[in-house]
Write a protein that holds these residues in place. Structure first.
Motif, PDB file in Angstrom:
ATOM      1  N   ALA A  19      -4.442   7.285   3.095  1.00 16.93           N
ATOM      2  CA  ALA A  19      -5.019   6.105   3.142  1.00 16.93           C
ATOM      3  C   ALA A  19      -4.360   5.114   2.267  1.00 16.93           C
ATOM      4  O   ALA A  19      -4.249   3.756   2.486  1.00 16.93           O
ATOM      5  N   ALA A  20      -3.565   5.640   1.181  1.00 17.44           N
ATOM      6  CA  ALA A  20      -2.615   4.760   0.660  1.00 17.44           C
ATOM      7  C   ALA A  20      -1.454   4.016   1.392  1.00 17.44           C
ATOM      8  O   ALA A  20      -0.993   3.032   1.426  1.00 17.44           O
ATOM      9  N   ALA A  21      -1.052   4.883   2.326  1.00 20.16           N
ATOM     10  CA  ALA A  21       0.132   4.417   3.188  1.00 20.16           C
ATOM     11  C   ALA A  21      -0.334   3.484   4.379  1.00 20.16           C
ATOM     12  O   ALA A  21       0.204   2.561   4.467  1.00 20.16           O
ATOM     13  N   ALA A  22      -1.678   3.687   4.713  1.00 26.02           N
ATOM     14  CA  ALA A  22      -2.303   2.694   5.704  1.00 26.02           C
ATOM     15  C   ALA A  22      -2.590   1.454   4.710  1.00 26.02           C
ATOM     16  O   ALA A  22      -2.343   0.343   5.428  1.00 26.02           O
ATOM     17  N   GLY A  23      -2.923   1.469   3.427  1.00 23.39           N
ATOM     18  CA  GLY A  23      -3.091   0.207   2.750  1.00 23.39           C
ATOM     19  C   GLY A  23      -1.822  -0.444   2.771  1.00 23.39           C
ATOM     20  O   GLY A  23      -1.727  -1.856   2.746  1.00 23.39           O
ATOM     21  N   LEU A  24      -0.714   0.128   2.344  1.00 25.11           N
ATOM     22  CA  LEU A  24       0.559  -0.510   2.230  1.00 25.11           C
ATOM     23  C   LEU A  24       1.113  -1.062   3.537  1.00 25.11           C
ATOM     24  O   LEU A  24       1.476  -2.256   3.592  1.00 25.11           O
ATOM     25  N   VAL A  25       0.646  -0.553   4.827  1.00 24.27           N
ATOM     26  CA  VAL A  25       1.152  -1.354   6.000  1.00 24.27           C
ATOM     27  C   VAL A  25       0.129  -2.397   6.394  1.00 24.27           C
ATOM     28  O   VAL A  25       0.663  -3.557   6.547  1.00 24.27           O
ATOM     29  N   GLY A  26      -0.861  -2.270   5.939  1.00 26.04           N
ATOM     30  CA  GLY A  26      -2.160  -3.250   6.149  1.00 26.04           C
ATOM     31  C   GLY A  26      -1.524  -4.515   5.118  1.00 26.04           C
ATOM     32  O   GLY A  26      -1.785  -5.815   5.490  1.00 26.04           O
ATOM     33  N   SER A  27      -0.970  -4.326   4.011  1.00 27.25           N
ATOM     34  CA  SER A  27      -0.491  -5.334   3.125  1.00 27.25           C
ATOM     35  C   SER A  27       0.894  -5.874   3.350  1.00 27.25           C
ATOM     36  O   SER A  27       1.430  -6.864   2.551  1.00 27.25           O
TER      37      SER A  27
END
Length: 667
Positions: A19-27
Motif C-alpha cells: 500500500a505504501a509503495a502504491a501510494g508513492l507511485v500515485g504521488s
C-alpha cells in the motif's frame, strides 16, 4: 560501506508495504517506490509487488524494466488481470501494439467489467488504425465507469478521425461535464464544431484553450478556420500565421501545417509540408493533405491519386469521398463523381457541404429535381447565413397576406439571374420586401417600383416568412424545361440610356467587355481573364472595345498589347455606387457584350442584350453540361475553355466567329 540488507516482513505486514509503495507511485515518487520494492524480498515475491514495481518503472520512462516486472507478476499469478493490463501499456510504450492489444484482451477475458482495460484496448486499436473498434472499446469503458473522463475524451477524438463530428461533439461535452476547464476536451469540441459548420461556437471553444495555452498550434488552426468561415479574414490570417510558428514538428503537426498553408493559398509550401508528413509516417492523413494542396495547384489527376491512396490506407469518413467526387467532376468523370458523392452522403447523411457540392454536379447535368433539393443544404452553412434564424423559410405554400422577406445571399450575378422569379413571388399576394446588395438597389427599384427595397445588413425579425433569391427555383419546382427565360426582365432607365447613346455614338461595331471579377471570391482565378486575351476581338479596325469593368482589373488598361485599344468610360462605370444602372444603360448602345463569367454577363442576359460569355473548362452549374446556348438567357452564347486555363483558344474562336459574322453581314 556495506549495502543495506534486504528487508523482510513479518506476517501481515506485506499489505502495508504494498500500500505504501502504491501510494508513492500515485504521488509521483517513482524512484523511492522502486528502491523500496527492489530491497524487499517479500514484495518481489508478491504479484502485486511486481505489478506496482512495473508501474513505477513505466511511469519513470523505463518500459523494458517495466515489462520484466509485469512478466514476473504474471509468472507468479497468471490470472492477474491488472498485470495483463499494465503489461499491455508497457508494450504500447515499446511500440508493440499487436502484443499490447492481446494483453488487454487477456485482462478483459479475466475481468469483463474492467474499465481501464477497455480504455487501453481502445488506445491500442486506435494506434493500429482500427478506429471504429476503438470507439466501441472507449464506449464500453465509459459505460462501465461514467465518470471516466479520458474514455469520453479519447472516444471523441477517435470519432473525429472517422469523420463523425456530431457524435464526437457529444463525447467531448460529456468529458467537459466531468472537467469543465479541460483544455483537450475544449480543443476537441472546437474541432468538432468547426467541422459541423458552427464557427462561432468553435471559436469560443478554442479561445478557452488559448486563454491558458496561447501557443497551442492545433487550437490556432481551428481558430483560423472558424474565423475564415465567419469572414473575419484579417484575424483568420493572423491565427493561421501564428499557428505556423508553433505547430509541432511531427507528422501530425506537418499535416496541420499543410492545411494552414493551403488555406493561405500557399499551395507549393502546403504540398512540401504534406509530402514531408507522408515521408515521416503520417499515413492517410498525410496523403489527404497532399490532395488538398494539389487541388489548389489545379493538379486534379494527382489530387485524385493522392485521395485514392488515402482511401486505400483506411482514411475514413465522408469528407474524403466528397473530395474525390469534386476531383472527378473537375476531370469530367461525372458518373464516377456522382457515385462518390452518394458514397460520401451515405457515410454522413447530414453533412451539408456534401449535399451542397453534389447539387452543383446534379444541376450541371440538368437534374434539377435532385439538384435543387440538394442545393438547399447550403443554407445550413455559415457562409450562406442571412436573415433572421427564427423566421421560417418559405417552401412554396400559400402566403397571401403574409409579410415575406426575399433576400440575396451570394454574388451580384446570382442575384441578377434569379430576379426573374420576383414577379411570380409578387403574384402570391404576399407583401414582399427585397434585401439586395447596394450596387443593385437602384436598378431593382427601377424595375420593381412596388417592392420595398432594404439593405442587406438590417433587422429582419418583422416577417412571417423568408426566402433566398437562390431558393426560388426550388420553391417554384423549376425543371430544365421550365426555366423562366422570358427576356428582358430588367430594363435600363430611359434617361440614362439616352445619355449613353449620345456619348457612345453609333460608329463602328461596339463591343462592351468585362474581364475581371472580385478577387476576394476564392474561385475568381478560374473566371477572371487577362485583358490582353481579348486582343483577337480587335483585329478589325471597325471594332470598338468599350470597357464595362468596375473596380477590379482596371490597372490592365495601362498595359495593352500593340494594336489593341479599349475605351475607358471613366468613374461612372468603374467606381460608382450605382454603377450597374449605368452599365445597364450603356449596354443599350452596344452591338455585343463579351464578358467573363461575372455579373456583367448576367446583366446583359437579363436585359436581352446579345452577349458572349467566356467560361472555364468545367464551369459553374448554371451553364450546364456541353451547351453553347444557356437556357437562362436566350441572347447569350457560351464559349468554353477546351482545357483548364486555356483562354487563348476561347478568344481565338471568338475572333474567328466575329470575323465570319462581319463578312456575312457585308461589314
Amino acid at each position: 560501506m556495506k549495502r543495506p540488507a534486504r528487508q523482510g516482513n513479518a506476517p501481515g505486514q506485506i499489505d502495508d508495504v504494498l500500500a505504501a509503495a502504491a501510494g508513492l507511485v500515485g504521488s509521483g515518487k517513482y524512484r523511492i517506490a522502486i528502491r523500496q520494492l527492489t530491497r524487499n524480498d517479500a514484495a518481489l515475491k508478491h504479484p502485486t509487488g511486481q505489478n506496482i514495481l512495473g508501474n513505477a518503472y513505466l511511469r519513470s520512462g523505463k518500459p523494458d524494466e517495466a515489462l520484466a516486472a509485469f512478466d514476473a507478476a504474471l509468472a507468479l499469478a497468471p490470472q492477474f488481470p491488472e498485470a495483463h493490463c499494465s503489461r499491455g501499456v508497457a508494450l504500447q510504450e515499446a511500440g508493440r501494439q499487436d502484443e499490447a492489444l492481446a494483453a488487454f484482451d487477456r485482462a478483459i477475458a479475466l475481468r469483463a467489467a474492467y474499465p481501464l482495460a477497455h480504455f487501453n484496448r481502445g488506445n491500442a486499436l486506435k494506434a493500429l488504425g482500427r478506429a471504429e473498434q476503438a470507439v466501441m472499446a472507449y464506449d464500453r469503458a465509459g459505460r462501465l465507469e461514467p465518470a471516466f473522463g479520458e474514455a469520453h475524451l479519447n472516444r471523441g477524438f477517435a470519432l473525429l478521425g472517422l469523420g463523425k463530428a456530431g457524435e464526437a461533439l457529444k463525447a467531448f461535452d460529456l468529458a467537459l461535464r466531468l472537467r469543465p476547464e479541460w483544455s483537450e476536451a475544449n480543443l476537441g469540441r472546437g474541432t468538432a464544431l468547426e467541422r459541423l459548420h458552427r464557427p462561432a461556437a468553435a471559436l469560443a471553444a478554442v479561445d478557452a484553450v488559448l486563454a491558458g495555452d496561447p501557443d497551442n498550434g492545433d487550437a490556432l488552426v481551428v481558430r483560423g478556420n472558424a474565423l475564415t468561415a465567419l469572414r473575419r479574414t484579417k484575424e483568420a490570417r493572423a491565427a493561421h500565421e501564428r499557428s505556423l510558428a508553433v505547430l509541432a514538428d511531427t507528422p501530425a503537426g506537418l499535416v496541420s501545417r499543410a492545411s494552414v498553408l493551403a488555406s493561405l493559398d500557399r499551395y507549393e509550401e502546403a504540398l512540401a509540408a504534406a509530402s514531408d508528413a507522408v515521408e515521416r509516417g503520417a499515413g492517410p492523413d498525410g496523403h489527404f493533405a497532399r490532395a488538398s494542396a494539389l487541388r489548389g495547384l489545379d493538379r486534379f489527376a494527382e489530387q485524385l491519386e493522392a485521395l485514392d491512396t488515402a482511401v486505400s490506407l483506411g482514411k475514413p469518413g465522408g469528407a474524403i469521398h466528397r473530395a474525390r467526387a469534386v476531383a472527378l467532376a473537375e476531370l469530367g468523370r461525372f458518373d464516377e463523381a456522382d457515385a462518390a458523392f452518394e458514397q460520401a452522403a451515405a457515410l454522413d447523411p447530414g453533412d451539408a457541404r456534401t449535399q451542397f457540392d453534389h447539387s452543383h454536379l446534379l444541376l450541371h447535368r440538368g437534374d434539377f429535381e435532385r439538384g435543387l433539393t440538394a442545393h438547399e443544404f447550403r443554407l445550413r452553412l455559415p457562409n450562406f447565413a442571412f436573415g433572421d434564424r427564427a423566421t421560417p423559410r418559405w417552401q412554396g405554400e400559400a402566403i397571401a397576406g403574409k409579410r415575406l422577406l426575399v433576400h440575396a445571399e451570394q454574388g451580384l450575378g446570382d442575384a441578377i439571374q434569379m430576379l426573374r422569379y420576383l414577379g411570380r413571388v409578387v403574384e402570391t399576394g404576399a407583401t414582399v420586401v427585397l434585401a439586395i446588395p447596394a450596387p443593385l438597389r437602384r436598378l431593382v427599384a427601377t424595375n420593381f417600383p412596388d417592392i420595398e427595397i432594404r439593405d442587406m445588413g438590417g433587422d429582419y425579425a418583422d416577417f412571417d416568412l423568408q426566402v433566398s433569391l437562390m431558393s426560388l427555383p426550388h420553391v417554384f419546382a423549376t425543371r430544365l424545361e421550365t426555366i423562366p427565360a422570358e427576356i428582358p426582365y430588367l430594363v435600363a432607365e430611359e434617361d440614362l440610356a439616352a445619355t449613353w447613346q449620345e456619348r457612345i455614338g453609333t460608329t463602328g461595331f461596339r463591343i462592351g467587355i468585362c474581364w475581371s471579377g472580385n478577387p476576394d471570391y476564392r474561385a475568381d482565378r478560374y473566371r477572371s481573364i487577362p485583358l490582353a486575351s481579348f486582343a483577337p476581338l480587335a483585329v478589325n479596325p471597325e471594332v470598338r472595345l468599350i470597357s464595362l469593368q468596375a473596380i477590379h482589373g482596371l490597372d490592365q488598361l495601362a498595359d495593352l498589347p500593340d494594336g489593341m485599344a479599349v475605351e475607358d468610360q471613366g468613374s461612372e462605370i468603374s467606381d460608382n455606387p450605382d454603377g450597374l444602372s449605368e452599365i445597364a444603360a450603356l449596354m443599350g448602345s452596344l452591338d455585343l457584350v463579351v464578358s467573363a463569367d461575372t455579373a456583367v454577363a448576367h446583366l446583359a442576359g437579363a436585359l436581352g442584350q446579345p452577349g458572349w460569355t467566356a467560361i472555364r473548362f468545367q464551369p459553374e452549374w448554371r451553364w450546364l453540361e456541353g451547351r453553347s446556348e444557356p437556357p437562362w438567357y436566350p441572347t447569350m452564347w457560351l464559349f468554353r475553355q477546351p482545357s483548364l486555363g486555356d483562354w487563348d483558344s476561347v478568344f481565338a474562336e471568338m475572333g474567328r466567329y466575329l470575323d465570319k459574322l462581319w463578312r456575312e453581314s457585308g461589314g
